[in-house]
Scaffold this active site. Structure first.
Site, mmCIF file in Angstrom:
data_model
loop_
_atom_site.group_PDB
_atom_site.id
_atom_site.type_symbol
_atom_site.label_atom_id
_atom_site.label_comp_id
_atom_site.label_asym_id
_atom_site.label_seq_id
_atom_site.Cartn_x
_atom_site.Cartn_y
_atom_site.Cartn_z
ATOM 1 N N ASN A 132 -6.673 19.819 -34.265
ATOM 2 C CA ASN A 132 -7.925 19.108 -34.528
ATOM 3 C C ASN A 132 -8.828 19.344 -33.316
ATOM 4 O O ASN A 132 -8.652 18.714 -32.277
ATOM 5 C CB ASN A 132 -7.633 17.615 -34.716
ATOM 6 C CG ASN A 132 -8.904 16.803 -34.903
ATOM 7 O OD1 ASN A 132 -9.986 17.365 -35.070
ATOM 8 N ND2 ASN A 132 -8.778 15.486 -34.869
ATOM 9 N N LYS A 184 -11.865 18.673 -32.977
ATOM 10 C CA LYS A 184 -12.914 17.639 -32.858
ATOM 11 C C LYS A 184 -14.270 18.314 -32.597
ATOM 12 O O LYS A 184 -14.493 19.417 -33.067
ATOM 13 C CB LYS A 184 -12.537 16.616 -31.783
ATOM 14 C CG LYS A 184 -11.117 16.059 -32.010
ATOM 15 C CD LYS A 184 -10.807 14.866 -31.173
ATOM 16 C CE LYS A 184 -9.372 14.411 -31.472
ATOM 17 N NZ LYS A 184 -9.007 13.204 -30.770
ATOM 18 N N HIS A 189 -9.374 9.777 -39.920
ATOM 19 C CA HIS A 189 -9.081 9.804 -38.480
ATOM 20 C C HIS A 189 -9.656 8.540 -37.838
ATOM 21 O O HIS A 189 -10.736 8.083 -38.217
ATOM 22 C CB HIS A 189 -9.688 11.056 -37.843
ATOM 23 C CG HIS A 189 -9.199 11.276 -36.453
ATOM 24 N ND1 HIS A 189 -9.653 10.528 -35.390
ATOM 25 C CD2 HIS A 189 -8.257 12.116 -35.959
ATOM 26 C CE1 HIS A 189 -9.013 10.915 -34.292
ATOM 27 N NE2 HIS A 189 -8.159 11.879 -34.614
ATOM 28 N N GLU A 208 -11.151 8.043 -35.197
ATOM 29 C CA GLU A 208 -12.496 8.190 -34.617
ATOM 30 C C GLU A 208 -13.569 8.087 -35.695
ATOM 31 O O GLU A 208 -14.704 7.710 -35.417
ATOM 32 C CB GLU A 208 -12.593 9.528 -33.856
ATOM 33 C CG GLU A 208 -11.834 9.466 -32.538
ATOM 34 C CD GLU A 208 -11.346 10.801 -32.006
ATOM 35 O OE1 GLU A 208 -11.772 11.856 -32.515
ATOM 36 O OE2 GLU A 208 -10.508 10.789 -31.082
ATOM 37 N N GLU A 268 -0.945 8.300 -36.248
ATOM 38 C CA GLU A 268 -1.652 8.439 -34.973
ATOM 39 C C GLU A 268 -1.973 7.060 -34.383
ATOM 40 O O GLU A 268 -3.006 6.463 -34.731
ATOM 41 C CB GLU A 268 -2.962 9.194 -35.181
ATOM 42 C CG GLU A 268 -2.782 10.626 -35.617
ATOM 43 C CD GLU A 268 -3.927 11.492 -35.109
ATOM 44 O OE1 GLU A 268 -3.639 12.511 -34.467
ATOM 45 O OE2 GLU A 268 -5.092 11.142 -35.330
ATOM 46 N N GLY A 320 -5.700 10.737 -26.968
ATOM 47 C CA GLY A 320 -6.471 11.131 -25.788
ATOM 48 C C GLY A 320 -6.148 10.350 -24.528
ATOM 49 O O GLY A 320 -6.916 10.367 -23.568
ATOM 50 N N SER A 363 -1.853 12.423 -28.030
ATOM 51 C CA SER A 363 -1.372 12.946 -26.744
ATOM 52 C C SER A 363 -0.178 13.904 -26.860
ATOM 53 O O SER A 363 0.722 13.886 -26.025
ATOM 54 C CB SER A 363 -1.050 11.799 -25.781
ATOM 55 O OG SER A 363 -2.239 11.118 -25.433
ATOM 56 N N GLY A 403 -4.745 17.281 -30.678
ATOM 57 C CA GLY A 403 -6.175 17.238 -30.357
ATOM 58 C C GLY A 403 -6.453 18.017 -29.079
ATOM 59 O O GLY A 403 -6.528 19.250 -29.082
ATOM 60 N N GLY A 404 -6.570 17.299 -27.970
ATOM 61 C CA GLY A 404 -6.946 17.885 -26.685
ATOM 62 C C GLY A 404 -6.194 19.155 -26.306
ATOM 63 O O GLY A 404 -6.808 20.130 -25.848
HETATM 64 P P1 PGA Z 1 -5.112 13.993 -28.781
HETATM 65 O O1 PGA Z 1 -5.830 13.735 -30.184
HETATM 66 O O2 PGA Z 1 -4.040 15.007 -29.024
HETATM 67 O O3 PGA Z 1 -6.210 14.509 -27.887
HETATM 68 O O4 PGA Z 1 -4.568 12.695 -28.332
HETATM 69 C C1 PGA Z 1 -5.101 13.706 -31.385
HETATM 70 C C2 PGA Z 1 -6.010 13.353 -32.527
HETATM 71 O O5 PGA Z 1 -6.932 12.545 -32.338
HETATM 72 O O6 PGA Z 1 -5.852 13.873 -33.642
#
Ligand code: PGA
Length: 236
Positions: free
Chosen positions: A8, A10, A90, A92, A154, A160, A196, A216-217
């Site tokens: 992802n 983002k 998600h 967010e 999640e 994050g 994470s 994500g990151g």
């Molecule tokens: P992250 O994000 O790996 O940066 O924690 C995961 C996500 O929001 O799908």
């Protein structure tokens, strides 16, 4: 079940980055793991012709077919670019007002048009399994149990933050999601873990028995992402 890794991205990356993503990942030969890349809408054309390994996903979808919905992207448009998977719910997006009802409508439209929703559920520090159970039940209220779906657990507090739950904690929730789904007649639904996940945490996340990871990151660092893909591919 082959482990699934979903990137992802983002609202990150640029033309140069996504050219490099396709170039580097196309060289990758995985035997067991499979992956889905979810770039921002505007970079889909970078993937349309150039992605040879892996599959294409997106980070959101409109709940409508077409019409006066400023800023939204329909299933038809996405399919023109070869998008097969769509992240829905998600945290967010939920946090900017997306309701369980809207999520359920998006899940319905995706399933109704041969796309596979990756439905995100997760709790904050003050809520627990009951909230997740209700998110799962509401998300699938308009589809039948022959629909192809994927869930991603999640925890909001892990996204994050570089903090992950223990394998046991992830297992408890993943098992619970599967149980909730089974009670409603949805069998063998893959449940991923996200929050994470990076080169140092992916193994202990997988040790929970989940069916794959939502990254994500760490997907923004191509070398790290490739390390995770290879590691998952060789995970026993
Ligand atoms: P992250 O994000 O790996 O940066 O924690 C995961 C996500 O929001 O799908």
């Amino acid at each position: 079940m082959r482990k699934l890794i979903v990137a992802n991205y983002k609202m990150n990356g640029d033309e140069k980055f996504y050219s490099l993503v396709t170039k580097k990942l196309n060289k990758l030969a995985l035997k067991d793991a499979r992956f889905v890349l979810c770039p921002p809408f505007v970079y889909l054309s970078k993937f349309k012709k150039h992605i040879k390994s892996g599959e294409l996903g997106i980070q959101n979808i409109s709940a409508f077919d077409f019409g006066a919905h400023t800023g939204e992207i329909s299933h038809q448009m996405l399919k023109e670019f070869g998008v097969r998977y769509v992240i829905i719910g998600h945290s967010e997006v939920r946090s900017s007002g997306e309701t369980d009802e809207l999520i359920a409508k998006k899940v319905k439209i995706a399933c109704g048009h041969d796309m596979i929703p990756i439905i995100c559920v997760g709790e904050d520090k003050n809520s627990g399994l009951e909230l997740i159970k209700s998110q799962v039940e509401k998300a699938i209220q308009y589809i039948d149990n022959s629909s192809k779906i994927i869930f991603a657990y999640e925890p909001i507090w892990a996204i994050g933050t570089k903090v992950t739950p223990t394998s046991e904690e992830i297992k408890t929730v993943v098992d619970n999601i599967k149980l909730t789904l089974e009670k409603l007649g949805f069998k063998d639904v893959p449940v991923l873990y996200g929050g994470s996940v990076n080169k140092d945490t992916y193994k202990h996340c997988l040790n929970s028995g989940c069916d794959g990871l939502l990254v994500g990151g760490a997907s923004l660092n191509l070398d790290e992402f490739i390390e995770i893909l290879k590691g998952v591919d060789n995970y026993e």
